[in-house]
Every structure is written in C-alpha cells, then in structure tokens.
Write a protein that holds these residues in place. Structure first.
Motif, PDB file in Angstrom:
ATOM      1  N   THR A 234       6.155   4.315   2.370  1.00 39.27           N
ATOM      2  CA  THR A 234       6.161   4.873   3.406  1.00 39.27           C
ATOM      3  C   THR A 234       4.524   5.016   3.890  1.00 39.27           C
ATOM      4  OG1 THR A 234       6.227   7.281   2.850  1.00 39.27           O
ATOM      5  CG2 THR A 234       8.002   6.047   3.793  1.00 39.27           C
ATOM      6  N   ALA A 235       3.549   5.138   2.972  1.00 41.95           N
ATOM      7  CA  ALA A 235       2.254   5.230   3.423  1.00 41.95           C
ATOM      8  C   ALA A 235       1.737   3.958   3.900  1.00 41.95           C
ATOM      9  CB  ALA A 235       1.478   5.891   2.240  1.00 41.95           C
ATOM     10  N   LYS A 236       2.165   2.934   3.137  1.00 43.98           N
ATOM     11  CA  LYS A 236       1.709   1.696   3.522  1.00 43.98           C
ATOM     12  C   LYS A 236       2.292   1.270   4.894  1.00 43.98           C
ATOM     13  CE  LYS A 236       1.061  -2.617   1.150  1.00 43.98           C
ATOM     14  NZ  LYS A 236       1.160  -3.298   2.041  1.00 43.98           N
ATOM     15  N   GLU A 237       3.358   1.459   5.087  1.00 39.82           N
ATOM     16  CA  GLU A 237       4.005   1.456   6.469  1.00 39.82           C
ATOM     17  C   GLU A 237       3.295   2.076   7.566  1.00 39.82           C
ATOM     18  OE1 GLU A 237       8.286   1.950   7.450  1.00 39.82           O
ATOM     19  OE2 GLU A 237       8.571   1.969   5.507  1.00 39.82           O
ATOM     20  N   TYR A 245      -3.875   5.927   5.550  1.00 44.56           N
ATOM     21  CA  TYR A 245      -2.762   5.836   4.349  1.00 44.56           C
ATOM     22  C   TYR A 245      -2.634   6.948   3.657  1.00 44.56           C
ATOM     23  CZ  TYR A 245      -1.070   4.241  -0.148  1.00 44.56           C
ATOM     24  OH  TYR A 245      -0.188   3.885  -1.285  1.00 44.56           O
ATOM     25  N   PRO A 246      -1.608   7.725   4.165  1.00 43.89           N
ATOM     26  CA  PRO A 246      -1.238   9.170   3.540  1.00 43.89           C
ATOM     27  C   PRO A 246      -0.783   9.052   2.131  1.00 43.89           C
ATOM     28  CG  PRO A 246       0.126   8.529   5.383  1.00 43.89           C
ATOM     29  CD  PRO A 246      -0.485   7.482   4.985  1.00 43.89           C
ATOM     30  N   GLY A 247      -1.328   8.806   0.887  1.00 42.09           N
ATOM     31  CA  GLY A 247      -0.898   8.376  -0.221  1.00 42.09           C
ATOM     32  C   GLY A 247      -0.666   9.646  -1.187  1.00 42.09           C
ATOM     33  N   LEU A 248      -0.507   9.641  -2.338  1.00 43.37           N
ATOM     34  CA  LEU A 248      -0.487  10.568  -3.328  1.00 43.37           C
ATOM     35  C   LEU A 248      -1.538  11.316  -3.761  1.00 43.37           C
ATOM     36  CD1 LEU A 248       1.822   8.299  -5.458  1.00 43.37           C
ATOM     37  CD2 LEU A 248       2.633  10.033  -4.124  1.00 43.37           C
ATOM     38  N   VAL A 249      -2.782  10.406  -3.947  1.00 43.87           N
ATOM     39  CA  VAL A 249      -3.805  11.083  -4.459  1.00 43.87           C
ATOM     40  C   VAL A 249      -5.104  10.397  -3.766  1.00 43.87           C
ATOM     41  CG1 VAL A 249      -3.200  11.383  -6.658  1.00 43.87           C
ATOM     42  CG2 VAL A 249      -4.278   9.416  -6.430  1.00 43.87           C
ATOM     43  N   GLU A 250      -6.463  10.907  -3.681  1.00 46.74           N
ATOM     44  CA  GLU A 250      -7.569  10.512  -3.295  1.00 46.74           C
ATOM     45  C   GLU A 250      -8.771  10.300  -4.180  1.00 46.74           C
ATOM     46  OE1 GLU A 250      -9.789  10.857   0.995  1.00 46.74           O
ATOM     47  OE2 GLU A 250     -10.144  12.494  -0.394  1.00 46.74           O
TER      48      GLU A 250
END
Lengths: 384, 300
Positions: A234-237, A245-250
């Motif tokens: 869903t972050a990729k979308e 990109y709202p991912g798991l970690v940064e």
C-alpha cells in the motif's frame, strides 16, 4: 494543497480525507485539537459523519466498535489515561476484527500527572492485537491515517497511528494535503463481508468454547503476519499516487555505519540531525527509525541491522523490571538470525524531557567506546 | 372498531427466538426477550453485554435468535448500541431498531455510566434492562438492584442485603428521556404494548422488565409467572410509564395491594427474614407506593 498545520490537525485531515463515517471521541490533553477540528468539519458538512460526543474513552471505543460492525468507517483519537481506559475494548476491536483507526498522542502515564510525551501509554497496549505505527512528521501522520484505513480494512485488524505529545501534536509544519479525488481513488469505500444487519442476521462475539477460540486467535496472528507486506504494497501504491512512501522503517545513512542508532517517533528525526553532525566529525553513524512497531517488521530490521557493527537503541519508554521496550524487541528480532552484534540500550526523555542531538551523539560515542554492553540500562540525562 | 367474535390472540404469533436456547427452567429473562422482539420485529439488532443472555443465546457458531446480535463488553450495552445505530444510519439503514439488552448488573452497576451518557445525548436506542435482582450468570452475587433483605452468595443470611434496591427508574427519568416504562413478564400484553410504543418513539427509551430467576431466588420454576404478577399486585414493582421524564402513568393500580409476605414466602432468598423485618419491608413498600402516587398526582 500545501498548508501549515499542527500534528493533531494532520490526524483530523487524515480522517476527513478518508471519509470516516462515525467518529466517537472524548477530550484529553494533548489530543483535543484532533476532535475539535473534526467536530467543526462535521458541523460545516465538510465531512459527512456522525460525531458521537461520548462520556468516556471507554464508550468512545465501544461505539466505534459497534459502528464498525454495522459497516461504517470509524475513527477516534486519544492519549495516555484515555488509551488505558480503552484497554479492554482494544482487545474487543482486534479480536472481533473491527478495522477501527485511532490516533494516539503519546503522553506519559500518571501519577504524577504529566501531559508531556513518552511511549509507555501505547506500548502498554502492545499485546492487544492492534497495528501500531509511530510517526515522525505531520506529513507522515496524515499519510499514515489514510494508509492505515486501507491496510486495516483489507486485513480486518485495527490500527493505531501514534505521535509524540507537543513535540509533534502541537508543532506546525508544512503538510501537503492531497486532493479528495485522489484519496478516494486510493481508498475505496469500506465494504466488509459481514455486518450487523437484519438482512443477514448473525451473532458476533458469542460464547466461544475451547473447540473454536484457539483457531480465532491463530487466524489473527496469521493475518498480522501479512501486514508488513501489505504495508509495503500500500506504501508503493501511495508513492505512485502521492509521491511519498509510508513504509515500515526509515534507514538513514546506515549502509557503512560503525554505529546505528535505533529510534522511533520524533526522536527519529532528531537522530538524523545527530547522524549528520557525527558524520561531520568523521564518525560513521546511521539511524534506523522504526515506524511500524506492531506487527514488528522482522525481515527488514534483520536486513538492515544484519549489516550493522554496533547498535544503540534509544527508548522513550520502559518496561519496569526489564529494559526499554524497543531494545528488547530489536534484540529478540535479530538474535539467532544475524551475526553477533553488540546492542546497547538507552532510556531517555521520559515524561517529556527533551532528547537533544547532543544526547544522541553521546549515545553513539558511548556505544563506540564499549566492546559489549556493561549495564542493563544506560540512562540519559537522569538526575541520579 | 368492529367487534371481533372469534377469540383474538393478545400477542403476535411470530417468534424471533427458537427452541434450543440455553436458559434455565422458569427463566424470566427469556420471556422478556421473546416479548420485546415480538414488538420490535425482524428489523432489530440486539446488543447483549455480559449477562445471562450472553449464554442463553447459545455458543459460537450457534444463535437462538433470528435477529442479529452483537455480544459486547459488560459495561458497553448502551455505548455499543449507540455506535451500531450511528453505523447503520451511515450505511443507509434508517429503519432498524437497535436494542441494548442487559441485566441489572450491567445496567444498575457497571453499565450505568455508558447508559447515562446515551440517555443524556438522547441516542436513538431502546435500552432494555431485564432485572433478576443479582448477578445470576456468575452465580447469584448481590447487585445494586438486589432488594433489601435478600440472600445472595455475597450477602449471606447473617449479613443479608441491608440497603434498598437502587431506584434506576428515577435516575433515568432525571435524564428527561422521552420514554421509560416498567414492565413484568407476568403481564405480557402490557409489556408488549410498551415495547411497541417504545419502538415508535425516537431517542433513548428505557424498559425496565422484572424477570424472576428460580435458580437465584430459590423459587420454583413453575412460580415464575405467579411471582411476576404478585410483585405488581403487592406494589413492590409497580407498572408505570414516565414520558419526557415528567409525565407519570400508573398502568395497574391494584384495588387492594396484597401483603408482601405472599410474594416473599415463595422465595428461598427471603426465608431467613423475621416477622419484624418483613413488617419493616412492608412499610418501605407502602412508602414507595405513596411516593409514586404523589408523583403521578403532582403531574395531574
């Protein structure tokens, strides 16, 4: 449209753009602006939702659960004591598979009364079966609310979007507020398979014997395990539509780091500053900011920390009689899966005491100096 | 109206409760659900917190009701129902009646905050309290609905309950809700009429239904109906309505109220009481009855 807004209003805009249909909330400092703006949005018909002004957080979560079961998209927000009062119903929402989305402003638990930030309120709810996402900027708060609805409704597990009291909740930042049309395209209406309706009568949550209960919990865990991949997907979308990109970690400058700080929440942004300062001093430092805490993103954390030389975990929380909670989680995630890496645990900033770049630099230096951890907990800035 | 010549059933025949439920013999709570659902009909959603009915309905994956049920947390009957109603409205269902169906513990004690909140907001729900005067599902512990003098497992005979039953109806009336009624399963037509009336009113409606519990009261299952009529005929549990928190109507005024001992002697939970104690209880019942009459006349 770009706007300068406070972190709390990022939650409100997130809920508005997600077209939350039922909002049920009770005021608590430092959460109040979230629901003030939402009640204004409802009153002005900017948002077509029922706003239930309940008499407690317990009733807030109970009515969100009821509304969710009836098929409506539901949102609430709270903090600290309010979250603790909801505790019973947090289990109810996840166990009953109701995809409620909630904002929680990290505030220290009383006594003594404190309105300032630390993570013990939300981390005390670690085992309630909620997705927990710790944000570091107002933009991230807004984006994460929208994404959380998508993830939660797909997997039927509720989500908690967490932000630091005052440091984020009351800090104004420039936020890109996406167009409603684009959000609608990203987040379709909530259409659960089963709802509480006379057209298709079922009993939900009834007495469950040992013959069935175990399987219900197994299914919850199995679905929880799918969440990291779902967040990445869903972050990729999200990135394709909104450019973020709202991912798991940064991971920040982790690749060649001699010491990797592990942080969460706004400390994760302070840590980037500290890392830059350290690099200027010639010290190879990096920062891994853990954004999604539940489910714990094992795979990506093992991948990043597997390359690390030394790891320093900064906790703005404590499990009394044990360690900082992220410290424990990180150790348990990598133990047996990576080479032997010295991991140091630091506790800082409880009850809203500032965590400065200098503090974080000190933490990095400490870890670099020692071969192995020598203390259970290294306390930062405490007056002993 | 045309006069019917054939005998007319006083209640609709349609049932929304099936055989196979798990109630004890002589359970009053089961009849309360049966009559309420006859009045609210197929388009009803029921929120059931922890109480006998959480068990009576049957274990997962079974249910003995033909309407959807949300088994909710103990203290959340009202707040869950509020949420369900809001949710249904938002998905376009404006027709379904949402009923919270809770016991006396879930209403008088642990659920009173949520109930007061819903009543103050005048949320559009029917709240039914089936009152068997103690925590029966957990094994007969006293609640604030337990009457003076009663034995329970937490009020043993040497320390029987020495405080009167909480006046939940006065508390609800003080919220100014549009409709409140007391009812007894011993008078099903009256109960049905009140549930039907409640269905057609908007806002928070409260039905307080008297439901004997043979297991907890140490009474004979076959005396359940007798008890639920005697309780009205003695004036211990009068049948009345309060509209908008102020307009009182007494639905049944016995010409002569029966002495309470006729009611007490059928129940083991009162067996330890002395004549003096019973006389004291009679005095209290008389006082309460007079107070109710005063409330009615002050409105007239």
């Amino acid at each position: 449209m770009k706007k300068v807004i406070m972190g709390n209003h990022s939650l409100s805009y997130g809920a508005m753009l997600s077209r939350a249909q039922v909002i049920s909330a009770y005021p608590i400092t430092p959460q109040t602006q979230v629901v003030e703006l939402l009640s204004e949005m409802c009153a002005n018909n900017v948002l077509d939702a029922k706003f239930i002004k309940v008499e407690s957080e317990h009733s807030a979560m109970a009515s969100c659960i009821g509304a969710s079961l009836a098929g409506a998209r539901t949102f609430t927000a709270t903090s600290a004591q309010g979250l603790a009062l909801m505790h019973e119903l947090l289990h109810w929402a996840s166990g009953g598979r109701m995809p409620v989305v909630m904002g929680n402003i990290n505030r220290a638990m009383a006594p003594g009364w404190s309105i300032w930030t630390d993570q013990n309120d939300s981390l005390s709810q670690r085992d309630t079966g909620w997705i927990q996402i710790y944000c570091s900027s107002n933009q991230e708060v807004l984006d994460t609310v929208i994404q959380a609805f998508k993830v939660s409704e797909k997997i039927m597990i509720p989500s908690m979007v967490v932000l630091d009291a005052f440091v984020l909740s009351h800090t104004y930042e420039v936020v890109d507020i996406p167009d409603q049309e684009k959000v609608d395209a990203y987040l379709p209406p909530f259409k659960p398979e089963f709802t509480l309706t006379p057209d298709d009568p079922h009993a939900f949550g009834g007495l469950t014997s040992p013959e069935h209960y175990f399987e219900l919990r197994y299914m919850l865990q199995k679905d929880m395990e799918k969440v990291p991949a779902l967040i990445q997907e869903t972050a990729k979308e999200f990135e394709e539509m909104f450019g973020r990109y709202p991912g798991l970690v940064e991971a920040y400058r982790c690749e060649d780091a001699d010491v990797t700080l592990v942080t969460s929440g706004t400390v994760g942004y302070t840590a980037r500053v500290a890392v830059d300062m350290l690099r200027e001093e010639g010290i190879k430092a990096g920062n891994l900011r853990i954004k999604v805490f539940r489910p714990f993103p094992f795979e990506i954390i093992r991948k990043i920390l597997g390359e690390a030389r030394k790891v320093a975990v900064v906790d703005r929380n404590i499990s009394y009689g044990h360690h900082g909670i992220f410290y424990e989680e990180v150790k348990s995630a990598i133990y047996g899966f990576t080479k032997d890496i010295p991991i140091f645990g630091f506790i800082a900033g409880l009850g809203g005491r500032d965590i400065t770049p200098e503090d974080l630099k000190g933490i990095a230096h400490y870890a670099l100096k020692k071969d192995r951890p020598e203390e259970e907990i290294v306390w930062i800035g405490v007056k002993k | 109206m045309k006069k019917e010549k054939t005998m007319k059933l006083s209640l609709p025949e349609e049932e929304f409760i099936n055989s196979g439920h798990l109630a004890c013999q002589g359970c009053g709570a089961t009849l309360a659900m049966r009559y309420v659902l006859k009045a609210t009909g197929k388009r009803t959603v029921v929120c059931i917190p922890a109480c006998c009915w959480a068990v009576i309905d049957g274990p997962f994956p079974h249910s003995s009701l033909d309407v959807p049920i949300f088994h909710c947390a103990f203290e959340t009957a009202a707040s869950s129902a509020t949420g369900v109603k809001a949710g249904l409205e938002m998905v376009g269902d404006h027709e379904t009646t949402v009923v919270a169906f809770a016991g006396d513990g879930g209403t008088f004690d642990i659920g009173i905050q949520a109930l007061s909140g819903a009543a103050e907001r005048n949320d559009d729900i029917i709240y039914v309290c089936y009152d068997n005067e103690a925590y029966m599902n957990t094994g007969i512990q006293r609640s604030s609905a337990t009457p003076y003098g009663a034995w329970t497992t937490t009020t043993p005979v040497k320390h029987f309950k020495n405080r009167p039953k909480k006046d939940i109806d006065a508390i609800l009336a003080a919220h100014g809700i549009p409709y409140l009624a007391t009812a007894s399963i011993g008078y099903p037509e009256d109960l049905y009429k009140k549930a039907k009336k409640a269905k057609d009113i908007k806002g928070t409606r409260f039905l307080h239904i008297y439901t004997p519990c043979p297991a907890g009261w140490k009474s004979r299952p076959e005396d359940t109906i007798k008890l639920s009529r005697l309780v009205v005929q003695t004036g211990i549990f009068p049948l009345y309505e309060i509209e908008d928190g102020e307009r009182y109507t007494i639905n049944m005024k016995p010409k002569e109220r029966k002495p309470i001992n006729e009611y007490l002697k059928l129940q083991g939970r009162f067996r330890h009481l002395t004549e003096d104690q019973i006389a004291l209880m009679q005095e209290q019942v008389d006082k309460n009855w007079e107070r109710l009459l005063r409330r009615v006349s002050s409105e007239e």
